[in-house]
Design a protein around this motif. Structure first.
Motif, short mmCIF file in Angstrom:
data_model
loop_
_atom_site.label_atom_id
_atom_site.label_comp_id
_atom_site.label_asym_id
_atom_site.label_seq_id
_atom_site.Cartn_x
_atom_site.Cartn_y
_atom_site.Cartn_z
N CYS A 1 0.85 -1.20 0.00
CA CYS A 1 0.00 0.00 0.00
C CYS A 1 0.88 1.24 0.00
O CYS A 1 0.68 2.16 -0.80
CB CYS A 1 -0.92 0.01 1.23
SG CYS A 1 -2.32 -1.10 1.09
N TYR B 1 2.91 1.76 -3.37
CA TYR B 1 2.16 2.09 -4.59
C TYR B 1 1.14 3.19 -4.38
O TYR B 1 0.00 3.10 -4.84
CB TYR B 1 1.51 0.83 -5.16
CG TYR B 1 2.52 -0.21 -5.59
CD1 TYR B 1 3.30 -0.03 -6.74
CD2 TYR B 1 2.72 -1.36 -4.84
CE1 TYR B 1 4.24 -0.97 -7.13
CE2 TYR B 1 3.65 -2.32 -5.22
CZ TYR B 1 4.40 -2.12 -6.37
OH TYR B 1 5.34 -3.05 -6.74
N THR C 1 -6.73 -3.86 -1.20
CA THR C 1 -6.18 -2.55 -1.56
C THR C 1 -4.74 -2.64 -2.02
O THR C 1 -4.34 -2.01 -3.02
CB THR C 1 -6.32 -1.58 -0.37
OG1 THR C 1 -7.69 -1.50 -0.01
CG2 THR C 1 -5.81 -0.18 -0.73
N ARG D 1 -3.78 -1.59 -5.81
CA ARG D 1 -2.79 -0.52 -6.00
C ARG D 1 -1.61 -1.01 -6.84
O ARG D 1 -1.17 -0.34 -7.77
CB ARG D 1 -2.25 -0.04 -4.65
CG ARG D 1 -3.15 0.92 -3.92
CD ARG D 1 -2.39 1.57 -2.75
NE ARG D 1 -3.24 2.48 -2.03
CZ ARG D 1 -3.57 3.72 -2.43
NH1 ARG D 1 -3.08 4.18 -3.57
NH2 ARG D 1 -4.36 4.49 -1.71
#
Ligand code: G3H
Ligand code: 13P
Ligand code: ZN
Ligand code: NA
Length: 307
Positions: free
Chosen positions: A223, A226, A263, A267
């Motif tokens: 996370c 990116y 996520t 990402r």
């Protein structure tokens, strides 16, 4: 089949393992979880929060869970997570859920008992099991005063009285876990003495651990790498969850780890494939990541594989 957690918890208790309770909000999350459950031949609890019902609409989640059962043949519990009043619990019982949580933990003891009893009476008449919560979830701060801890963590004597007077089927306890991705400022720490005491005073009775995501570092790193920003995210170490699963804890709640898996992989996918705009590509990457993460939990943390 769609089942209650009654037998599941009995077996988990005797076997010294825990069943994973995963929060679901859409198709990809559900598919990732149940594909993992199928590969590991594991029982599953799929739980729906009030927020999930609002996001997806109740009928979509119910039908998706029905589809997951038809597709996998696994024993699956459809559970309401953190029902805050009688009405939402009733709505879910009427809607075909096999388990509901009435979370009266913010109320004083007697009110928590009263609201829990009301839900238990309605649910049991219809073959549905009930989870309640006693104590308030909050992380242990190193400098927290004993009096503050006593005020928020589950009191073992009260737990016994609560279970006896409500007839509830399982109880969520507060021993230092908390919801979300920031569970501990310093070293992770849970009050195992308290958990041991509660387990001893309620022999055979299934306990539930909320706020039990481990916040896997690989997802936090992805996370942050990116384009995200979640510095200092920290969860419950796997060893602590295994220890809890070996005691009275039969249900371990996981939502944050699903969110992070989704996520982090979305990402990463979008960053590495800037010209892609097909949602199936990046949501597919999210689904794959959830599947691998859940498999790991089932096998290496919960111990419910092959059960
Ligand atoms: O305990 C809360 C769960 O993580 C569900 O979260 O209310 O945002 O759906 P939510
Ligand atoms: P996490 O935020 O640790 O995943 O906890 C989820 C939970 O307790 C849902 O009820
Ligand atoms: Zn919770
Ligand atoms: Na257990």
């Amino acid at each position: 089949p769609l089942v209650t957690s009654k037998e599941m918890f009995q077996k988990a208790y005797e076997g010294g393992y825990a069943v994973g309770a995963f929060n679901v909000n859409n198709m990809e999350i559900i598919q990732g979880i149940v594909e993992a459950g199928k590969e590991e031949n594991a029982p599953l609890i799929l739980q729906v929060s009030a927020g999930a019902r609002k996001y997806a609409k109740p009928v979509y989640l119910r039908k998706l869970v029905e589809a997951a059962i038809e597709d996998t043949g696994l024993p699956i519990v459809l559970h309401l997570d953190h029902g805050e009043n009688f009405e939402i619990c009733k709505a879910c019982v009427d809607d075909g859920f096999t388990s509901v949580m009435i979370d009266g933990s913010k109320h004083p003891f007697e009110e928590n008992i009263a609201i829990t009893k009301q839900v238990v009476e309605y649910a049991h008449e219809r073959g549905v099991v009930v989870e309640a919560e006693l104590g308030k979830l909050a992380g242990i701060e190193d400098n927290v005063k004993v009096t503050e801890r006593e005020a928020t963590f589950t009191d073992p004597d009260q737990a016994v009285e609560f279970v006896e007077r409500t007839g509830v089927d399982s109880l969520a306890v507060a021993i230092g876990t908390s919801h979300g991705a920031y569970k501990f400022k310093g070293e992770p720490k849970l009050d195992f003495e308290r958990l041991e005491k509660i387990t001893k005073m309620l022999p055979g009775f299934p306990l539930v651990l909320h706020g039990a995501s481990t916040v896997l570092p690989e997802f936090v790193e992805s996370c942050n790498k990116y384009g995200g920003s979640i510095p200092g995210a920290k969860g419950v170490p796997e060893e602590m969850l295994k220890k809890a699963a070996g005691m009275g804890v039969c249900k371990i709640n996981i939502d944050t780890d699903l969110r992070l898996a989704m996520t982090a992989s979305v990402r990463k996918y979008l960053a590495e494939n800037p010209s892609e705009f097909d949602p199936r590509k990046y949501l597919g990457a999210g689904r794959d990541a959830i599947k691998e993460m859940v498999r790991h939990k089932i096998k290496n943390v919960l111990g419910c594989n092959g059960k």
